[in-house]
Write a protein that holds these residues in place. Structure first.
Motif, mmCIF file in Angstrom:
data_model
loop_
_atom_site.group_PDB
_atom_site.id
_atom_site.type_symbol
_atom_site.label_atom_id
_atom_site.label_comp_id
_atom_site.label_asym_id
_atom_site.label_seq_id
_atom_site.Cartn_x
_atom_site.Cartn_y
_atom_site.Cartn_z
ATOM 1 N N PHE A 231 0.842 -1.196 0.000
ATOM 2 C CA PHE A 231 0.000 0.000 0.000
ATOM 3 C C PHE A 231 0.877 1.246 0.000
ATOM 4 O O PHE A 231 1.908 1.284 0.683
ATOM 5 C CB PHE A 231 -0.876 0.051 1.254
ATOM 6 N N TYR A 232 0.439 2.278 -0.726
ATOM 7 C CA TYR A 232 1.138 3.569 -0.745
ATOM 8 C C TYR A 232 0.097 4.639 -0.462
ATOM 9 O O TYR A 232 -0.922 4.726 -1.166
ATOM 10 C CB TYR A 232 1.799 3.799 -2.106
ATOM 11 N N TYR A 233 0.355 5.469 0.544
ATOM 12 C CA TYR A 233 -0.594 6.494 1.003
ATOM 13 C C TYR A 233 -0.049 7.879 0.725
ATOM 14 O O TYR A 233 1.090 8.204 1.109
ATOM 15 C CB TYR A 233 -0.830 6.352 2.518
ATOM 16 N N THR A 234 -0.862 8.708 0.066
ATOM 17 C CA THR A 234 -0.455 10.090 -0.169
ATOM 18 C C THR A 234 -1.676 10.968 -0.410
ATOM 19 O O THR A 234 -2.716 10.493 -0.878
ATOM 20 C CB THR A 234 0.534 10.210 -1.343
ATOM 21 N N PHE B 92 1.221 -1.699 -6.779
ATOM 22 C CA PHE B 92 0.962 -1.051 -5.494
ATOM 23 C C PHE B 92 -0.520 -0.705 -5.389
ATOM 24 O O PHE B 92 -1.148 -0.339 -6.381
ATOM 25 C CB PHE B 92 1.795 0.230 -5.345
ATOM 26 N N THR B 93 -1.061 -0.830 -4.196
ATOM 27 C CA THR B 93 -2.421 -0.386 -3.935
ATOM 28 C C THR B 93 -2.336 1.062 -3.488
ATOM 29 O O THR B 93 -1.738 1.359 -2.451
ATOM 30 C CB THR B 93 -3.079 -1.250 -2.840
ATOM 31 N N MET B 94 -2.890 1.953 -4.297
ATOM 32 C CA MET B 94 -2.799 3.383 -4.013
ATOM 33 C C MET B 94 -3.973 3.829 -3.150
ATOM 34 O O MET B 94 -5.122 3.498 -3.445
ATOM 35 C CB MET B 94 -2.804 4.182 -5.319
ATOM 36 N N VAL B 95 -3.656 4.585 -2.107
ATOM 37 C CA VAL B 95 -4.684 5.169 -1.264
ATOM 38 C C VAL B 95 -4.392 6.669 -1.236
ATOM 39 O O VAL B 95 -3.353 7.094 -0.722
ATOM 40 C CB VAL B 95 -4.676 4.585 0.164
ATOM 41 N N THR B 96 -5.301 7.432 -1.828
ATOM 42 C CA THR B 96 -5.092 8.879 -1.932
ATOM 43 C C THR B 96 -6.329 9.616 -1.434
ATOM 44 O O THR B 96 -7.421 9.044 -1.353
ATOM 45 C CB THR B 96 -4.825 9.308 -3.396
ATOM 46 N N LYS B 97 -6.127 10.866 -1.115
ATOM 47 C CA LYS B 97 -7.252 11.753 -0.813
ATOM 48 C C LYS B 97 -6.814 13.167 -1.140
ATOM 49 O O LYS B 97 -5.610 13.445 -1.310
ATOM 50 C CB LYS B 97 -7.716 11.612 0.628
ATOM 51 N N ALA B 98 -7.785 14.038 -1.223
ATOM 52 C CA ALA B 98 -7.487 15.433 -1.558
ATOM 53 C C ALA B 98 -6.783 16.109 -0.387
ATOM 54 O O ALA B 98 -7.180 15.963 0.766
ATOM 55 C CB ALA B 98 -8.776 16.178 -1.896
ATOM 56 N N ALA B 99 -5.728 16.829 -0.723
ATOM 57 C CA ALA B 99 -5.007 17.602 0.287
ATOM 58 C C ALA B 99 -5.776 18.889 0.570
ATOM 59 O O ALA B 99 -6.536 19.376 -0.266
ATOM 60 C CB ALA B 99 -3.606 17.930 -0.210
ATOM 61 N N ASN C 241 -3.087 14.381 5.786
ATOM 62 C CA ASN C 241 -2.644 13.334 6.694
ATOM 63 C C ASN C 241 -3.390 12.040 6.374
ATOM 64 O O ASN C 241 -4.609 12.024 6.320
ATOM 65 C CB ASN C 241 -2.916 13.781 8.131
ATOM 66 N N MET C 242 -2.645 10.961 6.188
ATOM 67 C CA MET C 242 -3.223 9.673 5.796
ATOM 68 C C MET C 242 -3.149 8.630 6.917
ATOM 69 O O MET C 242 -3.336 7.442 6.667
ATOM 70 C CB MET C 242 -2.500 9.140 4.553
ATOM 71 N N VAL D 49 3.072 18.783 -1.102
ATOM 72 C CA VAL D 49 2.166 18.109 -0.184
ATOM 73 C C VAL D 49 2.978 17.600 0.987
ATOM 74 O O VAL D 49 3.854 16.778 0.833
ATOM 75 C CB VAL D 49 1.439 16.937 -0.883
ATOM 76 N N THR D 50 2.709 18.128 2.148
ATOM 77 C CA THR D 50 3.407 17.673 3.345
ATOM 78 C C THR D 50 2.388 17.166 4.333
ATOM 79 O O THR D 50 1.298 17.715 4.441
ATOM 80 C CB THR D 50 4.236 18.805 3.995
ATOM 81 N N GLU D 51 2.751 16.127 4.999
ATOM 82 C CA GLU D 51 1.889 15.585 6.032
ATOM 83 C C GLU D 51 2.586 15.805 7.354
ATOM 84 O O GLU D 51 3.795 15.875 7.428
ATOM 85 C CB GLU D 51 1.654 14.094 5.790
ATOM 86 N N SER D 52 1.797 15.911 8.382
ATOM 87 C CA SER D 52 2.395 16.089 9.692
ATOM 88 C C SER D 52 3.207 14.848 10.018
ATOM 89 O O SER D 52 2.755 13.744 9.827
ATOM 90 C CB SER D 52 1.331 16.317 10.755
ATOM 91 N N SER D 53 4.427 15.048 10.458
ATOM 92 C CA SER D 53 5.216 13.896 10.896
ATOM 93 C C SER D 53 5.757 14.243 12.258
ATOM 94 O O SER D 53 6.658 15.029 12.407
ATOM 95 C CB SER D 53 6.304 13.557 9.885
#
Length: 192
Positions: free
Chosen positions: A47-50, A73-80, A95-96, A186-190
């Protein structure tokens, strides 16, 4: 720490892995990454999340997302989500964590070993839940960057910590020149 007959699933926090590899000075070759873990066990899913910017004509991550989708790859996306910070700069957040957590818990009955590509400390409760279900969990991130890209709590909770820098020769390639200055728009909280 891998057994050839183990059923594996990979869960890749896209922005976190990108940031860790960038901090170490290389890019990930996802074809090699998939092959490496197919060699280590019976790979059931990767799985790849973005998060993606929906309103931009060109997203720098779109070619990667399309390639991954067509290559196992199984893609999992959503709108930023876009917002303006306190200094008036345009920021993007997506955030995914919840999507990754739900997928990992749903797939848990079908796997023996979960490999999480993230250093985000928010995933510690996920690792604990998977371990209570009898699953082994490996975490791939780095302590060799400044600052380290993995939270200490996450590293301690994992059954196995895999230093990303030690995979450089197996799954890495030299970094490409970015097409634009928005290559990490696109940055996610880390919270590592």
């Amino acid at each position: 720490m891998f057994y050839r007959d183990e059923r594996l699933a990979l869960f890749i926090d896209g922005s976190n892995l990108y940031a860790a590899a960038k901090a170490l000075g290389f890019d990930i070759d996802y074809k090699l990454l998939r092959q490496e873990f197919m060699r280590r066990g019976k790979l059931l899913r990767a799985f790849y999340y973005t998060a993606l910017l929906e309103n931009d004509e060109y997203s720098p991550i779109r070619p990667l997302v399309d390639w991954l989708h067509y290559n196992g790859f199984t893609m999992v996306t959503k709108a930023a989500k876009e917002y303006i910070d306190s200094q008036g700069r345009r920021k993007v957040k997506g955030n995914m964590d919840i999507e990754l957590t739900v997928d990992a818990l749903e797939l848990a009955p079908h796997v023996d070993h979960v490999v999480l590509f993230s250093g985000d400390g928010d995933f510690k409760p996920l690792i604990e839940a998977l371990q209570r279900k009898g699953k082994r969990v490996s975490v791939v991130s780095t302590i060799r960057s400044q600052p380290p890209m993995i939270s200490d709590d996450l590293r301690r909770q994992a059954d196995n910590f895999i230093e990303l820098d030690e995979l450089r020769d197996v799954i890495g390639r030299p970094p490409r020149e970015p097409r634009s200055t928005d290559s990490d728009a696109v940055t996610e909280s880390s919270d590592a």
